[in-house]
Motif scaffolding. Structure first.
Motif, PDB file in Angstrom:
ATOM      1  N   LEU A 266       0.877  -1.300   0.026  1.00  0.00           N
ATOM      2  CA  LEU A 266       0.058  -0.207   0.071  1.00  0.00           C
ATOM      3  C   LEU A 266       0.836   1.260  -0.082  1.00  0.00           C
ATOM      4  CD1 LEU A 266      -3.096   0.967   0.002  1.00  0.00           C
ATOM      5  CD2 LEU A 266      -2.963   0.673   2.564  1.00  0.00           C
ATOM      6  N   ILE A 267       1.946   1.303   0.654  1.00  0.00           N
ATOM      7  CA  ILE A 267       2.688   2.531   0.622  1.00  0.00           C
ATOM      8  C   ILE A 267       3.180   2.775  -0.568  1.00  0.00           C
ATOM      9  CG2 ILE A 267       5.150   1.094   1.039  1.00  0.00           C
ATOM     10  CD1 ILE A 267       5.776   3.546   2.903  1.00  0.00           C
ATOM     11  N   GLU A 268       3.570   1.838  -1.492  1.00  0.00           N
ATOM     12  CA  GLU A 268       3.813   2.177  -3.080  1.00  0.00           C
ATOM     13  C   GLU A 268       2.654   2.596  -3.633  1.00  0.00           C
ATOM     14  OE1 GLU A 268       6.377  -0.794  -5.051  1.00  0.00           O
ATOM     15  OE2 GLU A 268       6.840  -1.851  -3.273  1.00  0.00           O
ATOM     16  N   LEU A 269       1.515   2.008  -3.418  1.00  0.00           N
ATOM     17  CA  LEU A 269       0.498   2.594  -4.274  1.00  0.00           C
ATOM     18  C   LEU A 269      -0.109   4.149  -3.938  1.00  0.00           C
ATOM     19  CD1 LEU A 269      -2.028  -0.443  -3.824  1.00  0.00           C
ATOM     20  CD2 LEU A 269      -0.729   0.035  -5.875  1.00  0.00           C
ATOM     21  N   TYR A 270       0.181   4.506  -2.524  1.00  0.00           N
ATOM     22  CA  TYR A 270      -0.097   5.800  -2.071  1.00  0.00           C
ATOM     23  C   TYR A 270       1.271   6.747  -2.895  1.00  0.00           C
ATOM     24  CZ  TYR A 270      -3.637   5.225   1.354  1.00  0.00           C
ATOM     25  OH  TYR A 270      -4.858   5.047   2.108  1.00  0.00           O
ATOM     26  N   LEU A 271       2.369   6.243  -2.788  1.00  0.00           N
ATOM     27  CA  LEU A 271       3.399   6.929  -3.621  1.00  0.00           C
ATOM     28  C   LEU A 271       3.071   7.231  -5.069  1.00  0.00           C
ATOM     29  CD1 LEU A 271       7.219   6.487  -2.723  1.00  0.00           C
ATOM     30  CD2 LEU A 271       6.327   6.873  -5.161  1.00  0.00           C
ATOM     31  N   LEU A 272       2.570   6.174  -5.789  1.00  0.00           N
ATOM     32  CA  LEU A 272       1.964   6.285  -7.145  1.00  0.00           C
ATOM     33  C   LEU A 272       1.015   7.142  -7.438  1.00  0.00           C
ATOM     34  CD1 LEU A 272       3.045   5.323  -9.949  1.00  0.00           C
ATOM     35  CD2 LEU A 272       1.531   3.296  -9.580  1.00  0.00           C
ATOM     36  N   PHE A 273       0.113   7.062  -6.541  1.00  0.00           N
ATOM     37  CA  PHE A 273      -1.039   7.924  -6.342  1.00  0.00           C
ATOM     38  C   PHE A 273      -0.643   9.351  -6.351  1.00  0.00           C
ATOM     39  CE2 PHE A 273      -4.762  10.125  -4.731  1.00  0.00           C
ATOM     40  CZ  PHE A 273      -5.720   9.864  -5.839  1.00  0.00           C
TER      41      PHE A 273
ATOM     42  N   THR B  13       8.174  10.610   2.228  1.00  0.00           N
ATOM     43  CA  THR B  13       7.496  12.054   1.857  1.00  0.00           C
ATOM     44  C   THR B  13       6.882  11.874   0.602  1.00  0.00           C
ATOM     45  OG1 THR B  13       9.758  12.966   2.553  1.00  0.00           O
ATOM     46  CG2 THR B  13       8.292  14.167   0.964  1.00  0.00           C
ATOM     47  N   ASP B  14       7.106  10.978  -0.141  1.00  0.00           N
ATOM     48  CA  ASP B  14       6.360  10.850  -1.462  1.00  0.00           C
ATOM     49  C   ASP B  14       5.084  10.196  -1.090  1.00  0.00           C
ATOM     50  OD1 ASP B  14       8.344  12.244  -2.764  1.00  0.00           O
ATOM     51  OD2 ASP B  14       9.056  10.226  -3.952  1.00  0.00           O
ATOM     52  N   ALA B  15       5.101   9.126  -0.358  1.00  0.00           N
ATOM     53  CA  ALA B  15       3.832   8.330   0.188  1.00  0.00           C
ATOM     54  C   ALA B  15       2.907   9.341   0.816  1.00  0.00           C
ATOM     55  CB  ALA B  15       4.203   6.965   0.818  1.00  0.00           C
ATOM     56  N   LEU B  16       3.408  10.295   1.890  1.00  0.00           N
ATOM     57  CA  LEU B  16       2.643  11.209   2.652  1.00  0.00           C
ATOM     58  C   LEU B  16       1.824  12.122   1.631  1.00  0.00           C
ATOM     59  CD1 LEU B  16       4.462  11.947   5.839  1.00  0.00           C
ATOM     60  CD2 LEU B  16       2.574  10.496   5.515  1.00  0.00           C
ATOM     61  N   ALA B  17       2.598  12.529   0.450  1.00  0.00           N
ATOM     62  CA  ALA B  17       1.827  13.291  -0.511  1.00  0.00           C
ATOM     63  C   ALA B  17       0.705  12.467  -1.138  1.00  0.00           C
ATOM     64  CB  ALA B  17       2.892  13.530  -1.579  1.00  0.00           C
ATOM     65  N   GLY B  18       0.810  11.102  -1.331  1.00  0.00           N
ATOM     66  CA  GLY B  18      -0.291  10.367  -1.994  1.00  0.00           C
ATOM     67  C   GLY B  18      -1.268  10.164  -0.920  1.00  0.00           C
ATOM     68  N   VAL B  19      -1.232  10.154   0.247  1.00  0.00           N
ATOM     69  CA  VAL B  19      -2.064   9.842   1.248  1.00  0.00           C
ATOM     70  C   VAL B  19      -3.041  11.197   1.352  1.00  0.00           C
ATOM     71  CG1 VAL B  19      -2.567   9.553   3.878  1.00  0.00           C
ATOM     72  CG2 VAL B  19      -0.903   8.313   2.773  1.00  0.00           C
ATOM     73  N   ALA B  20      -2.269  12.259   1.501  1.00  0.00           N
ATOM     74  CA  ALA B  20      -2.923  13.494   1.454  1.00  0.00           C
ATOM     75  C   ALA B  20      -3.938  13.761   0.287  1.00  0.00           C
ATOM     76  CB  ALA B  20      -2.004  14.691   1.569  1.00  0.00           C
ATOM     77  N   ALA B  21      -3.383  13.434  -1.182  1.00  0.00           N
ATOM     78  CA  ALA B  21      -3.944  13.587  -2.062  1.00  0.00           C
ATOM     79  C   ALA B  21      -5.352  12.653  -2.188  1.00  0.00           C
ATOM     80  CB  ALA B  21      -3.269  13.198  -3.658  1.00  0.00           C
ATOM     81  N   ALA B  22      -5.425  11.393  -1.403  1.00  0.00           N
ATOM     82  CA  ALA B  22      -6.210  10.296  -1.467  1.00  0.00           C
ATOM     83  C   ALA B  22      -7.329  10.586  -0.393  1.00  0.00           C
ATOM     84  CB  ALA B  22      -5.839   8.957  -1.325  1.00  0.00           C
TER      85      ALA B  22
END
Lengths: 332, 332
Positions: A266-273, B13-22
Motif C-alpha cells: 500500500l505504501i507504494e500505491l499511495y506513493l504512485l497515487f 515523503t512521497d507516500a505522504l503526498a499520496g495519502v494527502a491527495a487520497a
C-alpha cells in the motif's frame, strides 16, 4: 510455487468456505458457486449480477451487498464462470424488476453471460447487459476481441448498483452503467508476472530491471516491455495512456482509482497515487473522489492500474451513496 | 529491486503526498510527519495517538478517523518515529482530556514514545501508554525485548478508540486497551522475505520450498524454517501457536483477524481463513467478528498473520461501534 492453498484443484471451493466464514452478510453457495446477499433486497429492486474468473479478489464477491451487487458468480482462477451459475444467480435475486449482468469484455465471459441471458429470458426474467471494456492498452488481446474490461468494473458496479438501490428501473440502471464505462479508461503496469495455482510458475518472464507496460489482469501482454523507472515517470506514462484516449477539459471532475494488482504494498500505491494526482493536476483535472488499494487484482502480480472516470454530478452523487459490502463500505 | 518509488530517500515523503491527495478526511503534515483528522474531534475527548516505522500500511495512518486514532506518526521505513513527532501530535490533538499512546513493543518505539510522553507531560498534557506485545512467536527478537507488537495493535486502536469516542476517560481508555492486548495473541508465517527500499534486496534468503514460521513484521526470524505445506496444516500450526499460549474455554467469543503481510492475494487469505475457522470450530471457539485482508503489512512480504482476541461483551460492542477511517469503515 509457494501459496496458501491445499491443492490447485480446490482453490475456489476452499476460498469460498473462507468467504462464507468471514462474511455473515453474504450467502455462499459452494456447489452452485454463487454469492448472494444474506439479506433479501427490497422487492421490486433491479438486481445486479457480475462474475468472472477468480484471482481478482475482492472483485466480484467482495462487492456483493447493499448499494452494489446482488450476486456474484466466481469461475475457477482466470476462467469464466459457466452460464448455469449466472442463471442460478438470476433466479435467486430477480424480484420481477429484471437483472443487469455486468460483464467484463473477455471472450469466454461474454459468451457465457450471453447464453445465461438467453436461458434466463426463457424463464421469464428480463435481462440487460453492461459490457465493460475500459483498458486502453491494447485493442485485442489474448482473451479478448476489443478492449479488455478492468478497473471500470468497480465503478460500474458501484454507481449502477446505487441507482438500482434507489429504485432505478432496468433501462435506467443499464444505461447508466454503460455511460460509466464509456466515461472510464484504465491502464496497468506490471513489475512481476503472476502465478496461477494450476500452472505453478509465473505466466511470463520479466527480467529484474524490466516492467510490462499495459499489462492485462491475467498477465496478458501489454504494449511494451521497458526498463523500470521512477514512479513519477510511470505515473506520467499511465496518465498519458489514459489521456491520449480520453482527453478531458480543464476543470473536469473525475473519480480516480489507483489499484494494486495483488502483491504491491500500500505504501507504494499511495506513493504512485501522489504522482498520478500531480500529473492530473497539471492537466487541470479535479480528482473529486478516489480509491487507493487492492480492488481488482491479478493474483500475486506486483503492479498497479490507473482508472479515470470522467464523472457527472449524478455519478458523483451515486458514488457517495451508501454501500455495505466486504470490500467497499461507507455511509451505512 | 522493482518498486513504485522515486528514490529510497523520498519514500515516506512521497507516500505522504499520496495519502494527502487520497484522503480529504486527513490532514497530513509532511514536514512534522504527523497525520491527524481533518475534522476536529469532540472537545473533551481523550485522544489516541499511535505511530511506528512505515512499511506496515494501512497501519497507522489508515486508522486515523472517527472511532479510532486521532493522530499517527509515521517513521521512515521500519524505523521508529522520533519523539518530536509524537509531541507535535499530542499538542495538536489534546483537548485537555489527555492522550493515549498506542505503542508496539519494539525497543526504538518504546524509547521514543517514552521520551515523547515526558516532553508532553512537561507541556501539561496527561499521557497514558498502551504497550502492545501480542506476538507469541518469540520472547525476544532482533528489535525487541519481550514479545513483538503486531496484529493486536489494530484491535487496541479500534476498541480503545471507540471508547474514547464515546467519552471514556484517560484511565478507562488506556485500561481497556491494555486489556485488549492482554486478551490477544498473534502468530505469522512468511512465504517470502520483504525488501526495504534502502536495502534493495530481500531481508533474508528463503529457498523456493521453505517458509519462515513465526516471522516478525520486519522479517525478524521466527521459530523455525520449515517446508511449505498445505494451507490447512499451516492454519493448524498458527492456531496451535496461539492456543498453546492462550487456551480458550469452549464457547469463548473471539475477534479473529487473518492479515496479509503485503504480497499475498486476497483469495489465499480467504482460503487460509477458512482453514483457521475450521480449526477454531473444532476447539469450540466462536468467531464473533472477523477481518480478512491487509491491515498490518511488511512491505512486499508474502505471508499472513493470525490474531485471536478473546473478547468480552464490551469489546464486541465497541468493535461494532462506528468507525470512519481510510482502512476500516463501518456504521458511519
Amino acid at each position: 510455487m509457494k501459496k496458501f492453498i491445499n491443492s490447485p484443484d480446490t482453490v475456489l471451493t476452499d476460498a469460498l468456505a473462507g468467504v462464507a466464514a468471514a462474511h455473515p452478510s453474504l450467502t455462499v453457495d459452494p456447489v452452485g458457486r454463487v454469492i448472494t446477499r444474506a439479506a433479501r433486497a427490497r422487492p421490486g429492486k433491479v438486481a445486479l449480477i457480475s462474475g468472472g474468473g477468480s484471482g481478482h479478489e475482492p472483485l466480484h464477491g467482495g462487492f456483493v451487498g447493499t448499494g452494489m451487487l446482488d450476486a456474484a458468480c466466481p469461475g475457477e482462477v482466470f476462467t469464466s464462470p459457466v452460464p448455469d451459475q449466472m442463471t442460478t444467480a438470476a433466479k435467486a435475486v430477480d424480484s420481477g424488476a429484471g437483472v443487469v449482468f455486468v460483464v467484463k469484455n473477455y471472450t469466454g465471459d461474454v459468451m457465457n453471460f450471453q447464453l445465461a441471458a438467453e436461458l434466463a429470458a426463457d424463464e421469464g426474467i428480463n435481462v440487460a447487459t453492461i459490457l465493460v471494456d475500459d483498458d486502453v492498452a491494447v485493442q485485442d488481446s489474448t482473451w479478448t476481441a476489443g478492449r479488455r474490461g478492468t478497473g471500470a468494473t468497480l465503478l460500474v458496479e458501484k454507481i449502477a448498483g446505487a441507482l438500482a438501490e434507489k429504485g432505478g428501473d432496468l433501462a435506467a440502471v443499464s444505461d447508466l452503467g454503460t455511460r460509466v464505462n464509456a466515461a472510464s479508461r484504465s491502464f496497468a503496469v506490471a513489475l512481476t508476472a503472476c502465478t496461477t495455482p494450476a500452472a505453478g510458475k509465473p505466466g511470463f518472464d520479466l527480467p529484474e530491471d524490466e516492467i510490462e507496460v499495459g499489462v492485462g489482469i491475467h498477465g496478458e501482454p501489454g504494449r511494451s516491455r521497458e526498463k523500470i523507472r521512477p514512479a513519477a515517470e510511470l505515473a506520467a506514462t499511465m496518465v498519458e495512456a489514459v489521456w491520449s484516449d480520453m482527453p478531458l477539459p480543464r476543470g473536469a471532475e473525475t473519480i480516480v482509482m489507483l489499484n494494486g494488482l495483488g502483491a504491491t504494498p500500500l505504501i507504494e500505491l499511495y506513493l504512485l497515487f501522489g504522482d498520478v494526482a500531480a500529473r492530473l493536476a497539471e492537466r487541470g483535472v479535479t480528482i473529486a473522489r478516489s480509491l487507493v488499494g487492492n480492488y481488482i487484482t491479478s493474483l500475486d502480480m506486483a503492479g498497479a492500474s490507473l482508472t479515470v472516470c470522467h464523472a457527472d454530478q449524478q455519478m458523483l452523487d451515486l458514488w457517495d451513496s451508501p454501500v455495505d459490502t466486504p470490500a467497499l463500505r461507507w455511509g451505512c
